[in-house]
Design an enzyme around this catalytic site. Structure first.
Site, PDB file in Angstrom:
ATOM      1  N   SER A 288       0.827  -1.212   0.000  1.00 38.05           N
ATOM      2  CA  SER A 288       0.000   0.000   0.000  1.00 38.05           C
ATOM      3  C   SER A 288       0.859   1.259   0.000  1.00 38.05           C
ATOM      4  O   SER A 288       1.992   1.258   0.481  1.00 38.05           O
ATOM      5  CB  SER A 288      -0.908   0.038   1.228  1.00 38.05           C
ATOM      6  OG  SER A 288      -1.784  -1.056   1.240  1.00 38.05           O
TER       7      SER A 288
HETATM    8  N1  SAH Z   1      -0.998  -4.710   4.073  1.00 42.87           N
HETATM    9  C1  SAH Z   1      -0.341  -5.034   2.828  1.00 42.87           C
HETATM   10  C2  SAH Z   1      -1.213  -4.644   1.649  1.00 42.87           C
HETATM   11  C3  SAH Z   1      -1.235  -5.725   0.629  1.00 42.87           C
HETATM   12  S1  SAH Z   1      -2.464  -5.549  -0.637  1.00 42.87           S
HETATM   13  C4  SAH Z   1       1.033  -4.404   2.752  1.00 42.87           C
HETATM   14  O1  SAH Z   1       1.343  -3.541   3.579  1.00 42.87           O
HETATM   15  O2  SAH Z   1       1.832  -4.792   1.892  1.00 42.87           O
HETATM   16  C5  SAH Z   1      -3.807  -6.498   0.008  1.00 42.87           C
HETATM   17  C6  SAH Z   1      -3.535  -7.927   0.411  1.00 42.87           C
HETATM   18  O3  SAH Z   1      -4.783  -8.505   0.783  1.00 42.87           O
HETATM   19  C7  SAH Z   1      -2.971  -8.812  -0.701  1.00 42.87           C
HETATM   20  O4  SAH Z   1      -1.789  -9.419  -0.268  1.00 42.87           O
HETATM   21  C8  SAH Z   1      -4.083  -9.845  -0.938  1.00 42.87           C
HETATM   22  O5  SAH Z   1      -3.590 -11.136  -1.302  1.00 42.87           O
HETATM   23  C9  SAH Z   1      -4.757  -9.863   0.425  1.00 42.87           C
HETATM   24  N2  SAH Z   1      -6.140 -10.367   0.410  1.00 42.87           N
HETATM   25  C10 SAH Z   1      -7.097 -10.207  -0.532  1.00 42.87           C
HETATM   26  N3  SAH Z   1      -8.244 -10.825  -0.162  1.00 42.87           N
HETATM   27  C11 SAH Z   1      -7.999 -11.384   1.060  1.00 42.87           C
HETATM   28  C12 SAH Z   1      -8.794 -12.174   1.970  1.00 42.87           C
HETATM   29  N4  SAH Z   1     -10.063 -12.508   1.719  1.00 42.87           N
HETATM   30  N5  SAH Z   1      -8.217 -12.572   3.129  1.00 42.87           N
HETATM   31  C13 SAH Z   1      -6.927 -12.261   3.423  1.00 42.87           C
HETATM   32  N6  SAH Z   1      -6.138 -11.523   2.605  1.00 42.87           N
HETATM   33  C14 SAH Z   1      -6.658 -11.090   1.434  1.00 42.87           C
END
Ligand code: SAH
Length: 213
Positions: free
Chosen positions: A64
């Site tokens: 993010s």
């Molecule tokens: N907090 C992360 C943001 C990653 S983007 C960071 O700081 O890098 C969002 C993430 O949510 C992705 O890795 C994606 O695989 C995950 N995601 C999407 N749907 C999800 C679900 N139902 N349960 C858990 N994780 C999920």
């Protein structure tokens, strides 16, 4: 895994930029100032790590944007020792911010590749979440509930009911809600069945997907 003076300088500039954009919580700014974000990105591209933008990581996901991390974390008003559930571990950067602020962190990721990679990587940097879980964030983590705060870091088409019911009274759920564009939304639990809802403008996230992969 180097963190040089150059990285530290760029980080200080990023923190100043976040202050200009309206982030005021000192513990959030302090965490961002301390965490080597460049190490959370595959390529370690110095020039991209401290630009206020999202960036691709493995499995078609993104780390993010720093402003978004700061904004969501500020909304949670974290105190040391708070029990926080994160949905979407991804690169682990947001997880590290929460750990650095003294929270007890539980984080769920549905992509196995990311889950495995980040589970190995975070302890190497000294960030120890209470638990990293390979699973589906839509159902939350009932066995560890209730939480002081729940933070969803992917765009949710709707608000999953289990997340609301896993909040303490007084606890907060911060969740971007919507399909293509999401409205940053915060629910504060006022009673067993009462919630306050506040909205904080438009953001863009990768989607919260059903079930694990
Ligand atoms: N907090 C992360 C943001 C990653 S983007 C960071 O700081 O890098 C969002 C993430 O949510 C992705 O890795 C994606 O695989 C995950 N995601 C999407 N749907 C999800 C679900 N139902 N349960 C858990 N994780 C999920």
């Amino acid at each position: 895994m180097k963190d040089t003076f150059k990285h530290k300088g760029l980080r200080q500039q990023l923190v100043n930029e976040l202050k200009h954009k309206g982030i005021v919580d000192k513990s959030v700014l302090n965490a961002i100032n301390n965490i080597p974000r460049h190490l959370f990105m595959d390529s370690g591209f110095l020039h991209y790590a401290y630009v206020d933008k999202a960036f691709p990581i493995a499995a078609d996901q993104t780390i993010s944007q720093p402003y978004t991390v700061a904004f969501q974390t500020e909304l949670l008003q974290i105190k040391k020792g708070d029990k926080i559930l994160e949905i979407g571990t991804g690169s682990g950067y947001q997880t590290a911010v929460l750990c650095e602020m003294g929270a007890r962190v539980y984080s769920i990721e549905r992509q196995n590749e990311l889950f495995k990679k980040t589970s190995k990587f975070l302890p190497k940097l000294g960030y120890r979440a209470k638990k990293l879980i390979f699973g589906d964030g839509y159902i939350g983590l009932r066995e560890e509930a209730p939480f002081d705060g729940i933070l969803v870091t992917a765009g949710a088409p709707y608000v999953p009911t289990p997340l609301l019911s896993q909040l303490k009274i007084g606890g907060r759920l911060v969740i971007p809600v919507g399909d293509d564009v999401q409205e940053m939304t915060m629910f504060t639990r006022k009673g067993p069945k009462e919630f306050d809802k506040e909205e904080f403008g438009a953001f863009r996230f990768v989607p919260l997907l059903e079930d694990k992969n």
